[in-house]
Structures are given as structure tokens and as C-alpha cells.
Design an enzyme around this catalytic site. Sequence first.
Site, PDB file in Angstrom:
ATOM      1  N   LYS A  73       0.805  -1.226   0.000  1.00  0.00           N
ATOM      2  CA  LYS A  73       0.000   0.000   0.000  1.00  0.00           C
ATOM      3  C   LYS A  73       0.840   1.279   0.000  1.00  0.00           C
ATOM      4  CE  LYS A  73      -4.137  -2.069   1.772  1.00  0.00           C
ATOM      5  NZ  LYS A  73      -5.279  -2.033   2.665  1.00  0.00           N
ATOM      6  N   ASP A 110     -10.137   2.419   1.876  1.00  0.00           N
ATOM      7  CA  ASP A 110     -10.211   1.610   3.104  1.00  0.00           C
ATOM      8  C   ASP A 110     -10.989   2.330   4.205  1.00  0.00           C
ATOM      9  OD1 ASP A 110      -8.960  -0.711   2.322  1.00  0.00           O
ATOM     10  OD2 ASP A 110      -6.975  -0.101   3.020  1.00  0.00           O
TER      11      ASP A 110
HETATM   12  P1  NAP Z   1       1.170  -3.914   6.778  1.00  0.00           P
HETATM   13  O1  NAP Z   1       1.345  -2.584   6.141  1.00  0.00           O
HETATM   14  O2  NAP Z   1       2.099  -5.009   6.408  1.00  0.00           O
HETATM   15  O3  NAP Z   1       1.229  -3.698   8.376  1.00  0.00           O
HETATM   16  C1  NAP Z   1       1.183  -4.796   9.214  1.00  0.00           C
HETATM   17  C2  NAP Z   1       1.085  -4.346  10.662  1.00  0.00           C
HETATM   18  O4  NAP Z   1       0.903  -5.517  11.454  1.00  0.00           O
HETATM   19  C3  NAP Z   1       2.317  -3.627  11.204  1.00  0.00           C
HETATM   20  O5  NAP Z   1       1.923  -2.614  12.083  1.00  0.00           O
HETATM   21  C4  NAP Z   1       3.041  -4.751  11.963  1.00  0.00           C
HETATM   22  O6  NAP Z   1       3.843  -4.301  13.043  1.00  0.00           O
HETATM   23  C5  NAP Z   1       1.890  -5.526  12.515  1.00  0.00           C
HETATM   24  N1  NAP Z   1       2.207  -6.915  12.823  1.00  0.00           N
HETATM   25  C6  NAP Z   1       2.411  -7.915  11.941  1.00  0.00           C
HETATM   26  N2  NAP Z   1       2.674  -9.068  12.597  1.00  0.00           N
HETATM   27  C7  NAP Z   1       2.631  -8.783  13.929  1.00  0.00           C
HETATM   28  C8  NAP Z   1       2.790  -9.551  15.117  1.00  0.00           C
HETATM   29  N3  NAP Z   1       3.068 -10.848  15.051  1.00  0.00           N
HETATM   30  N4  NAP Z   1       2.657  -8.923  16.307  1.00  0.00           N
HETATM   31  C9  NAP Z   1       2.363  -7.601  16.364  1.00  0.00           C
HETATM   32  N5  NAP Z   1       2.194  -6.817  15.271  1.00  0.00           N
HETATM   33  C10 NAP Z   1       2.323  -7.401  14.060  1.00  0.00           C
HETATM   34  O7  NAP Z   1      -0.312  -4.485   6.523  1.00  0.00           O
HETATM   35  P2  NAP Z   1      -1.630  -3.655   6.179  1.00  0.00           P
HETATM   36  O8  NAP Z   1      -1.755  -3.460   4.717  1.00  0.00           O
HETATM   37  O9  NAP Z   1      -1.683  -2.463   7.060  1.00  0.00           O
HETATM   38  O10 NAP Z   1      -2.773  -4.706   6.578  1.00  0.00           O
HETATM   39  C11 NAP Z   1      -2.983  -5.053   7.946  1.00  0.00           C
HETATM   40  C12 NAP Z   1      -4.126  -6.053   8.067  1.00  0.00           C
HETATM   41  O11 NAP Z   1      -5.375  -5.452   7.706  1.00  0.00           O
HETATM   42  C13 NAP Z   1      -3.981  -7.268   7.158  1.00  0.00           C
HETATM   43  O12 NAP Z   1      -4.371  -8.400   7.875  1.00  0.00           O
HETATM   44  C14 NAP Z   1      -4.945  -6.989   6.032  1.00  0.00           C
HETATM   45  O13 NAP Z   1      -5.416  -8.164   5.419  1.00  0.00           O
HETATM   46  C15 NAP Z   1      -6.054  -6.284   6.784  1.00  0.00           C
HETATM   47  N6  NAP Z   1      -6.881  -5.425   5.932  1.00  0.00           N
HETATM   48  C16 NAP Z   1      -8.190  -5.743   5.803  1.00  0.00           C
HETATM   49  C17 NAP Z   1      -9.001  -4.929   5.035  1.00  0.00           C
HETATM   50  C18 NAP Z   1     -10.438  -5.269   4.916  1.00  0.00           C
HETATM   51  O14 NAP Z   1     -11.078  -4.765   3.989  1.00  0.00           O
HETATM   52  N7  NAP Z   1     -10.994  -6.056   5.807  1.00  0.00           N
HETATM   53  C19 NAP Z   1      -8.485  -3.814   4.383  1.00  0.00           C
HETATM   54  C20 NAP Z   1      -7.148  -3.523   4.559  1.00  0.00           C
HETATM   55  C21 NAP Z   1      -6.345  -4.353   5.320  1.00  0.00           C
HETATM   56  P3  NAP Z   1       5.362  -3.785  12.830  1.00  0.00           P
HETATM   57  O15 NAP Z   1       5.259  -2.375  12.345  1.00  0.00           O
HETATM   58  O16 NAP Z   1       5.956  -3.913  14.162  1.00  0.00           O
HETATM   59  O17 NAP Z   1       5.976  -4.715  11.803  1.00  0.00           O
END
Ligand code: NAP
Length: 286
Positions: A73, A110
Site C-alpha cells: 500500500k 479503506d
Molecule cells: P502492513 O502494512 O504489512 O502492516 C502490518 C502491521 O501488522 C504492522 O503494524 C506490523 O507491526 C503488525 N504486525 C504484523 N505481525 C505482527 C505480530 N506478530 N505482532 C504484532 N504486530 C504485528 O499491513 P496492512 O496493509 O496495514 O494490513 C494489515 C491487516 O489489515 C492485514 O491483515 C490486512 O489483510 C487487513 N486489511 C483488511 C481490510 C479489509 O477490507 N478487511 C483492508 C485492509 C487491510 P510492525 O510495524 O511492528 O511490523
Amino acid sequence: MSRQISGKTIVAGVAGQPVWQSLSPLLHNAWLETAGIDGVYVAFAPPADNFRDFAHGLRGGAVRGINVTLPFKEAALSISDRATPRAKRADAANLLLFEADGSIIADNTDGIGLLAAFALQAPGFDPKAGPVVIIGAGGAARGAAAAFQAAGAPEVRIVNRTIAKAEFVAGALGECGRSFHLDEARGALAGATAVVNATSAGLINGGRVEIPLDATPETAVIMDMVYTPLITPFLQEAQALGRRTVDGLGMLVGQAEPSFEAFFGRPPPEGIDVRALALAAVGAAA
Ligand code: NAP
């Protein structure tokens, strides 16, 4: 599906890594078929370290546009030529449009999806009523933070494993933003009106972030952006505590609707329950 691919078929899709679990192709293709639109929506899995070449290869309009999911993103916003104010506020894009003149426009739907899910599943929830907490500081968290801020939340608390990222996201919110390390989550949850899990921890392998949800007020609404399973362990815990919950599928559908209109020039058709389709696909009860 019995749709024909023609010489005029509009192509759109979703790019992520991994992307196989995405329900976006199911939703968009069901809408396309119901509306009788000559279009198709496919999934792309570009190399995790080279989104730039992938996206530049789509310039010129051969593909009308793509949704973008993790981990691309931020990269999606950075490779664009123009961005909508809400994509800039979120510092991330979940939607790219490839214009005929070769330019790339970035948008972020989003936040629309998030607020639509709250409106549908937690009627009466008022973002203006108190502090909201977002767990995570990636692209989805930024979109959520910007949406809550725009909806009038007086304080947005960002809780993240990597504190520097929480500080960055909270800093972009100005006076309304506060940052917390994951170890300080209990303090962040005090007085919260809503808590959103925007980490990717539970996305594929059932992993989870331990959050002391018992520290939230009884009236707090708890949401998980992850929707496989629909009721994640995070939401199960919230429900066991008697909290109202919002699932990630509501957000997925809510962000897909404006994306569909951007790709295919009209809103999704009425008369098809894409949530039920998605629930069937993830093996959950409607
Ligand atoms: P991203 O940019 O990769 O960010 C991931 C986040 O998760 C970071 O803050 C990361 O922390 C944290 N994280 C990952 N593994 C972790 C763990 N084991 N313990 C603690 N923190 C952890 O991902 P994103 O694009 O923001 O997406 C995040 C989630 O939202 C995904 O699951 C995605 O599928 C979901 N989502 C859903 C929708 C929907 O329409 N329902 C829309 C958008 C996103 P660090 O910074 O410490 O690495």
C-alpha cells in the site's frame, strides 16, 4: 461463471503478496456478472520486493486499475503520479487507476469501508464520542486513522510492536494522534470507544496479537480487519467480554464498492448479496 471475454473487456484486479486468500475477485466478478458488464477482475502476486516494475508495467490503461493489499500500500502511493487527498492523508493507497495518458492515480477507499462496516454492524457508534485505538501502524492502520480523524474522533491512539512506526503514524495526525508500544496497550485501551486490530498477525497462520481487551469500557466496539476466519480469536475474546464487534468482511465490501465504481464506471448492482457469497467462501454462517 459463463461470461465471455471480448475485445472490449475491461480488466481490473487486486495485487498482494500473498493474494490467493483475497475475496476481492469473488465480490467484483459477482457484481460484474449481475450488472452484465464486460469486465473481469483478477488477482496478481507481484514479487514482494518489486512492486514498482509490476505497477509501471500496467501503465497506459491496458489494465484499468487495481486494488492493492499488503504489503504494497505504501509502495502504491509512492509510484503514483497523482493521489487523492484521502490517499495522501492515509499515506497509503489501496486503489490505483491506470489512465490512458500513462499516468497512475492513487486513492484510498479503506477508510470508507471501515466506517461503512461500523455503521452497519455497530449502529449508533459515534466516532466523535471518544478516543479510538488502532493496533498496527501499516497501510491499513494509516487509512483507518485518517478516516477516524476525518470523522471527528477527538483522539486516535496508535499501538504498534515497532514504536517508531506508531510514532510516525500518530505524528501525521497532529494533535489528535498518540502513540503507544504494544507493551503499553492496556493504558491505550482505557476509555476507548473503539478498538481496531489492523495488524497482519492473524492473516494467514492464525497468529495473533495479545491485547488486554478487558481494559476497554463495556460500551467499546471491537473490530478486526482480518476476516478469515470471520470471527477471529480477537473478536471471540471481545464477544466473550460482551463487547459489540465489527468484522473485517464489512470493511472489505465497503472498500470494494467505491473501487468497483472507479474501475467500471458505475456503482455495484443491487440484488446480489456479496457478503453471503464471501461468507460461504470462508466457510462461515451468514
Ligand atoms: P502492513 O502494512 O504489512 O502492516 C502490518 C502491521 O501488522 C504492522 O503494524 C506490523 O507491526 C503488525 N504486525 C504484523 N505481525 C505482527 C505480530 N506478530 N505482532 C504484532 N504486530 C504485528 O499491513 P496492512 O496493509 O496495514 O494490513 C494489515 C491487516 O489489515 C492485514 O491483515 C490486512 O489483510 C487487513 N486489511 C483488511 C481490510 C479489509 O477490507 N478487511 C483492508 C485492509 C487491510 P510492525 O510495524 O511492528 O511490523
